[in-house]
Design an enzyme around this catalytic site. Structure first.
Site, PDB file in Angstrom:
ATOM      1  N   LYS A 191      -4.723   4.451 -44.128  1.00  0.00           N
ATOM      2  CA  LYS A 191      -4.588   5.910 -44.213  1.00  0.00           C
ATOM      3  C   LYS A 191      -3.908   6.527 -42.994  1.00  0.00           C
ATOM      4  CE  LYS A 191      -8.066   6.488 -47.662  1.00  0.00           C
ATOM      5  NZ  LYS A 191      -9.460   6.687 -47.978  1.00  0.00           N
ATOM      6  N   CYS A 248     -16.851   7.761 -33.331  1.00  0.00           N
ATOM      7  CA  CYS A 248     -17.655   7.123 -34.380  1.00  0.00           C
ATOM      8  C   CYS A 248     -19.098   7.474 -34.052  1.00  0.00           C
ATOM      9  CB  CYS A 248     -17.389   5.615 -34.442  1.00  0.00           C
ATOM     10  SG  CYS A 248     -17.687   4.737 -32.902  1.00  0.00           S
ATOM     11  N   VAL A 296     -17.062   1.163 -30.220  1.00  0.00           N
ATOM     12  CA  VAL A 296     -16.206   0.152 -30.846  1.00  0.00           C
ATOM     13  C   VAL A 296     -15.182   0.798 -31.785  1.00  0.00           C
ATOM     14  CG1 VAL A 296     -16.129  -1.941 -32.246  1.00  0.00           C
ATOM     15  CG2 VAL A 296     -18.018  -1.581 -30.656  1.00  0.00           C
TER      16      VAL A 296
END
Ligand SMILES: [Zn+2]
Length: 200
Positions: free
Chosen positions: A121, A139, A144
């Site tokens: 994407k 995140c 990570v």
């Protein structure tokens, strides 16, 4: 590299615990089966690099060094620095968590580009962030997946030179840090989030 693996392991474990009850037995199995991909990759890369240096392929080593340099150039932004900026039109917040977004809430107005389909994407993300000069990746913990996707985006825009220079930063401590510091969390189900329904 070992530390990276450990944090990856911790994130997997966290996600598992969140989804359902995980017993000691499952944790032991997980520890035994966890492949430590970063450590293995680093070992492999070191071996390859040795081989190449010995056979005189310094050019490859130089471009590897350039990629490493770019990875290091990604900077972090803290939650308190980001908070006054989130409503600005020139900033885009990119959440690369996977399933967690749907049940943990999100930063109001953030875009969702899950890490597991991130590479596919990338062109859509470039399109969606046209005109933005600052991109903030995160995140759950930004240890990570967040930095990894930020690097991939940086590499992608570096290759396509006509996209304009973007400031690519990573939100320190990720969404979990953001939420645990009591910063506003949006729990809407809109795709994309319109950024309206935040609550402290
Ligand atoms: Zn929302």
């Amino acid at each position: 590299m070992f530390a990276e693996d450990c944090s990856m392991f911790a994130e997997i474990l966290r996600s598992l615990v969140r989804i359902r009850q995980v017993g000691l037995f499952e944790i032991i199995i997980l520890i035994c089966c966890f492949p430590f991909p970063h450590a293995i990759k680093a070992q492999f890369a070191a071996k390859e690099k040795n081989k190449k240096t010995m056979s005189g392929e310094d050019e490859t080593a130089a471009s590897e060094a350039a990629a490493e340099e770019m990875a290091r150039s990604i900077t972090y932004i803290t939650g308190s620095q980001l908070l006054p900026l989130i409503r600005r039109p020139n900033i885009a917040i990119i959440d690369v968590r996977d399933d967690e977004r749907s049940y943990d809430g999100h930063i109001a107005g953030s875009l969702h580009y899950a890490s597991d389909t991130f590479m596919d994407k990338l062109p859509n993300l470039v399109e969606a962030t046209k005109g933005k000069d600052t991109l903030v990746f995160h995140c759950a913990l930004s240890q990570v997946r967040g930095p990894k996707c930020a690097r991939r985006f940086a590499e992608y825009v570096a290759d396509a030179k006509d996209l304009g220079v973007k400031d690519i930063v990573v939100l320190e401590r990720g969404f979990n840090g953001w939420e645990s510091s009591g910063r506003p969390v949006c729990r809407c189900n809109n795709i994309p989030c319109k950024g309206g329904e935040s609550k402290p």
